[in-house]
Design an enzyme around this catalytic site. Sequence first.
Site, mmCIF file in Angstrom:
data_model
loop_
_atom_site.group_PDB
_atom_site.id
_atom_site.type_symbol
_atom_site.label_atom_id
_atom_site.label_comp_id
_atom_site.label_asym_id
_atom_site.label_seq_id
_atom_site.Cartn_x
_atom_site.Cartn_y
_atom_site.Cartn_z
ATOM 1 N N ARG A 31 -25.347 25.615 -1.402
ATOM 2 C CA ARG A 31 -25.176 25.973 -2.817
ATOM 3 C C ARG A 31 -26.421 25.732 -3.654
ATOM 4 O O ARG A 31 -26.495 26.254 -4.775
ATOM 5 C CB ARG A 31 -23.962 25.231 -3.415
ATOM 6 C CG ARG A 31 -22.647 25.806 -2.925
ATOM 7 C CD ARG A 31 -21.454 25.189 -3.618
ATOM 8 N NE ARG A 31 -20.216 25.825 -3.158
ATOM 9 C CZ ARG A 31 -19.019 25.277 -3.222
ATOM 10 N NH1 ARG A 31 -18.861 24.073 -3.742
ATOM 11 N NH2 ARG A 31 -17.958 25.930 -2.783
ATOM 12 N N ASP A 47 -18.347 20.066 -7.153
ATOM 13 C CA ASP A 47 -18.016 21.485 -6.995
ATOM 14 C C ASP A 47 -18.379 22.303 -8.238
ATOM 15 O O ASP A 47 -18.366 23.534 -8.199
ATOM 16 C CB ASP A 47 -16.522 21.647 -6.687
ATOM 17 C CG ASP A 47 -16.175 21.145 -5.287
ATOM 18 O OD1 ASP A 47 -17.086 21.053 -4.445
ATOM 19 O OD2 ASP A 47 -14.991 20.849 -5.047
ATOM 20 N N ARG A 79 -16.886 29.675 -5.005
ATOM 21 C CA ARG A 79 -17.418 29.152 -6.272
ATOM 22 C C ARG A 79 -18.701 29.881 -6.699
ATOM 23 O O ARG A 79 -18.980 30.002 -7.882
ATOM 24 C CB ARG A 79 -17.642 27.643 -6.197
ATOM 25 C CG ARG A 79 -16.325 26.896 -5.942
ATOM 26 C CD ARG A 79 -16.399 25.427 -6.249
ATOM 27 N NE ARG A 79 -15.336 24.720 -5.567
ATOM 28 C CZ ARG A 79 -14.062 24.671 -5.958
ATOM 29 N NH1 ARG A 79 -13.681 25.289 -7.066
ATOM 30 N NH2 ARG A 79 -13.148 24.013 -5.264
ATOM 31 N N LYS A 104 -6.622 22.368 -5.869
ATOM 32 C CA LYS A 104 -6.749 22.644 -4.427
ATOM 33 C C LYS A 104 -6.662 21.343 -3.624
ATOM 34 O O LYS A 104 -5.935 21.267 -2.640
ATOM 35 C CB LYS A 104 -8.088 23.362 -4.187
ATOM 36 C CG LYS A 104 -8.350 23.742 -2.756
ATOM 37 C CD LYS A 104 -9.302 24.908 -2.654
ATOM 38 C CE LYS A 104 -10.760 24.529 -2.726
ATOM 39 N NZ LYS A 104 -11.225 23.745 -1.568
ATOM 40 N N ARG A 124 -3.268 18.038 0.099
ATOM 41 C CA ARG A 124 -2.724 16.712 0.431
ATOM 42 C C ARG A 124 -1.205 16.686 0.299
ATOM 43 O O ARG A 124 -0.539 15.916 0.991
ATOM 44 C CB ARG A 124 -3.388 15.654 -0.460
ATOM 45 C CG ARG A 124 -4.862 15.390 -0.056
ATOM 46 C CD ARG A 124 -5.610 14.706 -1.182
ATOM 47 N NE ARG A 124 -6.956 14.256 -0.829
ATOM 48 C CZ ARG A 124 -8.052 15.030 -0.781
ATOM 49 N NH1 ARG A 124 -7.955 16.329 -1.050
ATOM 50 N NH2 ARG A 124 -9.229 14.512 -0.479
ATOM 51 N N SER A 135 -18.379 11.269 0.067
ATOM 52 C CA SER A 135 -17.522 12.400 0.426
ATOM 53 C C SER A 135 -16.061 11.977 0.481
ATOM 54 O O SER A 135 -15.679 11.117 1.282
ATOM 55 C CB SER A 135 -17.938 12.969 1.786
ATOM 56 O OG SER A 135 -16.892 13.769 2.308
ATOM 57 N N GLN A 179 -13.755 13.876 1.530
ATOM 58 C CA GLN A 179 -13.177 14.391 2.774
ATOM 59 C C GLN A 179 -13.357 13.374 3.896
ATOM 60 O O GLN A 179 -12.416 13.111 4.654
ATOM 61 C CB GLN A 179 -13.830 15.723 3.144
ATOM 62 C CG GLN A 179 -13.473 16.836 2.166
ATOM 63 C CD GLN A 179 -14.145 18.159 2.485
ATOM 64 O OE1 GLN A 179 -14.933 18.258 3.421
ATOM 65 N NE2 GLN A 179 -13.837 19.173 1.702
HETATM 66 C C1 S3P Z 1 -12.764 17.719 -1.487
HETATM 67 C C2 S3P Z 1 -13.895 16.957 -1.460
HETATM 68 C C3 S3P Z 1 -15.228 17.495 -1.757
HETATM 69 C C4 S3P Z 1 -15.168 18.845 -2.438
HETATM 70 C C5 S3P Z 1 -14.171 19.762 -1.804
HETATM 71 C C6 S3P Z 1 -12.790 19.153 -1.846
HETATM 72 C C7 S3P Z 1 -11.477 17.086 -1.178
HETATM 73 O O1 S3P Z 1 -15.944 17.642 -0.540
HETATM 74 O O2 S3P Z 1 -16.437 19.452 -2.434
HETATM 75 O O3 S3P Z 1 -14.137 20.998 -2.487
HETATM 76 O O4 S3P Z 1 -10.407 17.689 -1.453
HETATM 77 O O5 S3P Z 1 -11.481 15.960 -0.653
HETATM 78 P P1 S3P Z 1 -16.783 16.404 0.091
HETATM 79 O O6 S3P Z 1 -15.837 15.328 0.383
HETATM 80 O O7 S3P Z 1 -17.400 16.942 1.359
HETATM 81 O O8 S3P Z 1 -17.805 16.067 -0.950
#
Ligand code: S3P
EC number: 2.5.1.19
Length: 429
Positions: A342, A311, A384, A19, A24, A165, A167
């Site tokens: 979670r 995750d 999940r 995913k 990306r 993180s 993200q």
């Molecule tokens: C992800 C980063 C993670 C993960 C999410 C996907 C990503 O989140 O939990 O399912 O693709 O960068 P966080 O960056 O908030 O930890």
Amino acid sequence: MKLVKATHLNGTIAVPADKSISHRSIMFGALAKGKTTVRNFLRGEDCYSTLHAFQQLGVPIHDDGETITIEGQGFDGLKAATAAIDIGNSGTTIRLMMGILAGQSFETTLYGDASLNRRPMNRVMLPLREMGAQLKGDQETEYPPITVSGTGSLHPITYQMPVASAQVKSAIIFAALQAQGTSTIVEKEVSRNHTEDMIRQFGGTITTEGKTITVTGPQTLHGQEVIVPGDISSAAFFLTAGAMMPDSKITLTNVGINPTRTGIIDVLEEMGADLTLREQDNQNQSATIDIRSSSLKGVTIAGDIIPRLIDELPIIALLATQAEGTTIIKDAEELKVKETNRIDATAEELQQLGADITPTADGLIIHGPTKLHGGQVSSRGDHRIGMMLQIAALLTDEDVELARAEAVAVSYPDFFDDVRTLAQGGETK
Ligand code: S3P
């Protein structure tokens, strides 16, 4: 729905595409110059949110059912959307897009479903504002809808991340690629590095030394051919199921094994699981994994491994219910701000099935082994949690009824079919 029952699991599953990399691939394809093709794109709802969002920003993206083709527009070729963009359930889409849109000279509003509209965005808005973009949450809160008023003249940033993180890191990197000068980002803990890897794959430059990332903008990226490996986070449900169920042997093909994602393998091995990696393809960072019924023992999971399995913690908690002794999960407060809380969802739903599991401020404590029983549970709209509960249902002969089962389509639309295939001892695709 009534969940699938099985006495054992046997067979081979081709794990669905990753995913994080699928998201990306669309983003880099859109921001690069020239054509990008993506094979084995994850056809889950979250990744379609990203694909449709970039179409709304004027990027031609075609899908022939096999390959996604993106006519890359470059960082300076995106166009203002004619309406607010619906991001659905996808935290990765909204947060990474905030970083991309921070460098665009137009305004965009991004909104999500009820779950996404409760997830914190300050973690991304604060550093992006420091770089010169304007971002506003709904009624001045930090929650979506988020309106991003970007600027063509972002400044670089030196930023110590307060949360681990990928993200947040990726959003800042996307902004830094458009800024004038060198940005330095220091991670709290090393998190998944797909953004950094793909910058290099698309002909850009970024350096990583331990937790410190340096990136100089502006950069021009070039279209590529991307083949997405399987998602270890989806494989995790069968890796754990194979270890927990009696008389079982599962083979998972094309599992992504980027080292920033393989904490689940380390934990399975430490708990005593009988698993083997073979056909390792270092170029594509993938492998085949065989897993067999195993006798398991409790472990402590804490510290820098947490982002490498963030995750997977709900399914690891289930695994711990079948292990001898106590498993302690700590330093995982980030679980509270995922698609659901979670920590609470895992503890409360598994308690419904008889697990000995206690939520803590930053994790879970599980005593095992326990014989689970039937009951009524809910995914709470979290893919999940839904998949974890289906695997839990395999551990009892009694009926388990799952509410909001449709949530699994976010990352693994064929999940229940794959469970049935393994229950019948078969093979997919
Ligand atoms: C992800 C980063 C993670 C993960 C999410 C996907 C990503 O989140 O939990 O399912 O693709 O960068 P966080 O960056 O908030 O930890």
